[in-house]
Write an enzyme that holds these catalytic residues in place. Sequence first.
Site, PDB file in Angstrom:
ATOM      1  N   HIS A 177      -1.438  -5.691   1.515  1.00 33.41           N
ATOM      2  CA  HIS A 177      -2.606  -6.572   1.444  1.00 33.41           C
ATOM      3  C   HIS A 177      -2.271  -7.821   0.631  1.00 33.41           C
ATOM      4  O   HIS A 177      -1.526  -7.743  -0.358  1.00 33.41           O
ATOM      5  CB  HIS A 177      -3.782  -5.844   0.775  1.00 33.41           C
ATOM      6  CG  HIS A 177      -4.684  -5.130   1.745  1.00 33.41           C
ATOM      7  ND1 HIS A 177      -4.846  -3.768   1.739  1.00 33.41           N
ATOM      8  CD2 HIS A 177      -5.497  -5.616   2.743  1.00 33.41           C
ATOM      9  CE1 HIS A 177      -5.708  -3.429   2.692  1.00 33.41           C
ATOM     10  NE2 HIS A 177      -6.130  -4.521   3.308  1.00 33.41           N
ATOM     11  N   CYS A 198      -7.651  -2.359   8.380  1.00 35.38           N
ATOM     12  CA  CYS A 198      -6.289  -2.367   7.824  1.00 35.38           C
ATOM     13  C   CYS A 198      -5.766  -0.948   7.646  1.00 35.38           C
ATOM     14  O   CYS A 198      -4.650  -0.630   8.058  1.00 35.38           O
ATOM     15  CB  CYS A 198      -6.246  -3.120   6.493  1.00 35.38           C
ATOM     16  SG  CYS A 198      -6.353  -4.916   6.712  1.00 35.38           S
ATOM     17  N   GLU A 235       0.837  -1.204   0.000  1.00 33.28           N
ATOM     18  CA  GLU A 235       0.000   0.000   0.000  1.00 33.28           C
ATOM     19  C   GLU A 235       0.873   1.256   0.000  1.00 33.28           C
ATOM     20  O   GLU A 235       1.844   1.343   0.734  1.00 33.28           O
ATOM     21  CB  GLU A 235      -0.911   0.004   1.233  1.00 33.28           C
ATOM     22  CG  GLU A 235      -1.891  -1.155   1.275  1.00 33.28           C
ATOM     23  CD  GLU A 235      -2.990  -1.044   0.224  1.00 33.28           C
ATOM     24  OE1 GLU A 235      -3.126   0.020  -0.389  1.00 33.28           O
ATOM     25  OE2 GLU A 235      -3.710  -2.058   0.027  1.00 33.28           O
ATOM     26  N   ARG A 242     -17.583  -0.524   6.248  1.00 34.93           N
ATOM     27  CA  ARG A 242     -18.694  -1.066   5.455  1.00 34.93           C
ATOM     28  C   ARG A 242     -19.363  -2.208   6.217  1.00 34.93           C
ATOM     29  O   ARG A 242     -20.529  -2.509   6.042  1.00 34.93           O
ATOM     30  CB  ARG A 242     -18.176  -1.554   4.095  1.00 34.93           C
ATOM     31  CG  ARG A 242     -19.264  -2.000   3.112  1.00 34.93           C
ATOM     32  CD  ARG A 242     -18.681  -2.451   1.788  1.00 34.93           C
ATOM     33  NE  ARG A 242     -17.697  -3.527   1.893  1.00 34.93           N
ATOM     34  CZ  ARG A 242     -17.981  -4.803   2.143  1.00 34.93           C
ATOM     35  NH1 ARG A 242     -19.221  -5.188   2.313  1.00 34.93           N
ATOM     36  NH2 ARG A 242     -17.006  -5.698   2.226  1.00 34.93           N
TER      37      ARG A 242
HETATM   38  N1  PCA Z   1      -8.362  -7.089   6.188  1.00 35.31           N
HETATM   39  C1  PCA Z   1      -9.281  -6.044   6.582  1.00 35.31           C
HETATM   40  C2  PCA Z   1      -9.135  -5.941   8.069  1.00 35.31           C
HETATM   41  C3  PCA Z   1      -8.374  -7.129   8.499  1.00 35.31           C
HETATM   42  C4  PCA Z   1      -7.867  -7.743   7.265  1.00 35.31           C
HETATM   43  O1  PCA Z   1      -7.111  -8.712   7.201  1.00 35.31           O
HETATM   44  C5  PCA Z   1      -9.036  -4.732   5.834  1.00 35.31           C
HETATM   45  O2  PCA Z   1      -8.568  -4.770   4.690  1.00 35.31           O
HETATM   46  O3  PCA Z   1      -9.323  -3.672   6.379  1.00 35.31           O
END
Ligand code: PCA
Length: 235
Positions: free
Chosen positions: A187, A159, A96, A106
């Site tokens: 991610h 996240c 990111e 959401r």
């Molecule tokens: N993904 C979520 C929260 C925890 C995770 O593993 C997110 O992208 O916010």
Amino acid sequence: MTKGSADSVPSLGATSPRRVLLTGFEPFDAESLNPSWEAVRALDGWQCEGATVHSRRISCVFGASLRELDAAIDELRPELVLCIGQAGGRSEITPERIAINIDDGRICDNAGCQPIDQPVIAGAPAAYFSTLPIKAMVRDLRLAGVPAAVSNSAGTFVCNHLFFGLMHRLASKAHGGEQRIRGGFVHVPYLPEQAVRFPSAPSMAMESIVRGLRIMIATALSVHEDVQLGGGQLH
Ligand code: PCA
């Protein structure tokens, strides 16, 4: 694990052991596993470039997640913090670029909270950039055959919340010297066993995600100034 006193907290001095804090999330949204934690836990104790990886699981809860991250940083005094989360629907590993100062759930978090349009930290800047070499990480992942791309949004759920809190702490003068700690968020896609429940959803095998984490840690430890490579998006 005890939290050290001012005397016993390891410093970032040249002689102190080099540590990487690697975090993954607990399952959320009715899932029974989270690929981020499954991959992160596999690397606990892994040595890379003279540093040791310390894996920690983080709650998928606004607020508590940040307190857990803070405690892990206080305990370990790492030189690098890499936080990992699941992004169901993505087909690539996505470092990111930017964390934004907004919570806009959401869905509810694992404590049943759903903040809407609240700042992560009131009065803090609107956004922070990752201090990881995200372009070099994507380059090295692709060279190793692992699909990867820069992402320009970590969303507005837990996240991004964790990512923003991390970057605010590392940038904050109140935590003198932490500008030297580099950190950011990545991610990862669903695992195949998750994706089978969502027709056409992309997924990535556990071995590839773990290999991707190893590559990103090695790159982040060795590349201190990011490379200039195309990685933008039209929209
Ligand atoms: N993904 C979520 C929260 C925890 C995770 O593993 C997110 O992208 O916010």
